[in-house]
Motif scaffolding. Structure first.
Motif, PDB file in Angstrom:
ATOM      1  N   ARG A  15       1.018  -8.171  -3.746  1.00  0.00           N
ATOM      2  CA  ARG A  15      -0.308  -8.526  -3.237  1.00  0.00           C
ATOM      3  C   ARG A  15      -0.709  -9.925  -3.685  1.00  0.00           C
ATOM      4  NH1 ARG A  15      -2.802  -2.429  -3.755  1.00  0.00           N
ATOM      5  NH2 ARG A  15      -2.533  -1.951  -1.560  1.00  0.00           N
ATOM      6  N   ARG A  38       0.833  -1.215   0.000  1.00  0.00           N
ATOM      7  CA  ARG A  38       0.000   0.000   0.000  1.00  0.00           C
ATOM      8  C   ARG A  38       0.858   1.251   0.000  1.00  0.00           C
ATOM      9  NH1 ARG A  38      -4.392   2.763   0.185  1.00  0.00           N
ATOM     10  NH2 ARG A  38      -4.763   4.397   1.688  1.00  0.00           N
ATOM     11  N   LYS A  96     -11.451  -4.201   3.874  1.00  0.00           N
ATOM     12  CA  LYS A  96     -10.423  -4.034   4.908  1.00  0.00           C
ATOM     13  C   LYS A  96     -11.078  -3.785   6.269  1.00  0.00           C
ATOM     14  CE  LYS A  96      -6.964  -2.193   1.737  1.00  0.00           C
ATOM     15  NZ  LYS A  96      -6.198  -1.004   1.322  1.00  0.00           N
ATOM     16  N   SER A 105     -11.032   0.849  -5.115  1.00  0.00           N
ATOM     17  CA  SER A 105     -10.407   1.234  -3.847  1.00  0.00           C
ATOM     18  C   SER A 105     -11.460   1.331  -2.743  1.00  0.00           C
ATOM     19  CB  SER A 105      -9.672   2.567  -4.014  1.00  0.00           C
ATOM     20  OG  SER A 105      -9.044   2.932  -2.819  1.00  0.00           O
ATOM     21  N   HIS A 132     -10.295 -10.795  -0.042  1.00  0.00           N
ATOM     22  CA  HIS A 132     -11.160  -9.925  -0.846  1.00  0.00           C
ATOM     23  C   HIS A 132     -10.594  -8.499  -0.891  1.00  0.00           C
ATOM     24  CE1 HIS A 132     -14.760  -8.502  -2.813  1.00  0.00           C
ATOM     25  NE2 HIS A 132     -14.965  -7.623  -1.850  1.00  0.00           N
ATOM     26  N   ALA A 133     -10.113  -8.017   0.239  1.00  0.00           N
ATOM     27  CA  ALA A 133      -9.524  -6.670   0.286  1.00  0.00           C
ATOM     28  C   ALA A 133      -8.318  -6.577  -0.645  1.00  0.00           C
ATOM     29  CB  ALA A 133      -9.113  -6.321   1.716  1.00  0.00           C
ATOM     30  N   ALA A 176     -12.269  -2.063  -1.687  1.00  0.00           N
ATOM     31  CA  ALA A 176     -11.153  -2.597  -0.891  1.00  0.00           C
ATOM     32  C   ALA A 176     -11.224  -2.079   0.540  1.00  0.00           C
ATOM     33  CB  ALA A 176      -9.819  -2.239  -1.535  1.00  0.00           C
ATOM     34  N   GLN A 202      -9.496  -6.597  -4.318  1.00  0.00           N
ATOM     35  CA  GLN A 202     -10.037  -5.292  -4.698  1.00  0.00           C
ATOM     36  C   GLN A 202      -8.917  -4.246  -4.795  1.00  0.00           C
ATOM     37  OE1 GLN A 202     -13.082  -4.590  -5.853  1.00  0.00           O
ATOM     38  NE2 GLN A 202     -13.407  -6.793  -5.686  1.00  0.00           N
ATOM     39  N   SER A 203      -7.918  -4.370  -3.946  1.00  0.00           N
ATOM     40  CA  SER A 203      -6.768  -3.462  -4.017  1.00  0.00           C
ATOM     41  C   SER A 203      -6.033  -3.646  -5.345  1.00  0.00           C
ATOM     42  CB  SER A 203      -5.817  -3.699  -2.843  1.00  0.00           C
ATOM     43  OG  SER A 203      -6.440  -3.339  -1.627  1.00  0.00           O
TER      44      SER A 203
END
Length: 150
Positions: free
Chosen positions: A50, A19, A126, A119, A77-78, A122, A81-82
């Protein structure tokens, strides 16, 4: 639980690193202080990182952690999506590169907008992950995180 939490902490810290790369790259390209080609290269590194995190999660055991399977699914999943967001931002960087115009209007750039939508998804995932992780982590002396960090 402790022995299962420690490897998850390492996974989260790798996500923090990816990130940080993404945030730095998108900010610098957006300010026209980094070449889009450099930003694209760094974004691809973050995507690869990732993907490696997702792969490494397959070997994590969470049998002793209440809600452990759900927690890992939320983290996966986060990260997915990221990656989708990263790909949108790469498209935006390619738009800058292709037009040789910087900055590109982000409100009208479809790639950037796709990145923003992914985002947001994500961040939601998160938060769902951290709703399980942070209370358990606190209990066992592991670090807690805000959604904006992972």
């Amino acid at each position: 639980e402790q022995s299962e939490l420690t490897p998850i902490t390492a996974v989260i810290q790798q996500s923090v690193s990816a990130r940080n790369t993404v945030v730095s790259s998108t900010q610098q390209v957006g300010k026209c202080t980094m070449a889009p080609s450099t930003g694209i290269r760094l974004m691809n590194q973050a995507i690869n990182q990732r993907r490696a995190i997702i792969d490494s999660m397959r070997s994590l055991s969470v049998a002793a952690i209440p809600g452990g399977q759900t927690m890992l699914a939320d983290l996966r999943h986060a990260l997915q999506q990221s990656i989708a967001a990263d790909q949108g931002f790469i498209g935006w960087m390619q738009d800058i590169q292709n037009t040789a115009t910087c900055p590109v209007n982000t409100s009208s750039d479809s790639s950037y907008q796709a990145g923003i939508r992914a985002s947001a998804r994500a961040v939601k995932a998160k938060k769902e992950f951290l709703a399980i992780w942070n209370p358990i982590a606190s209990q066992f002396g592991q670090p807690t995180f805000p959604a904006s960090e992972i």
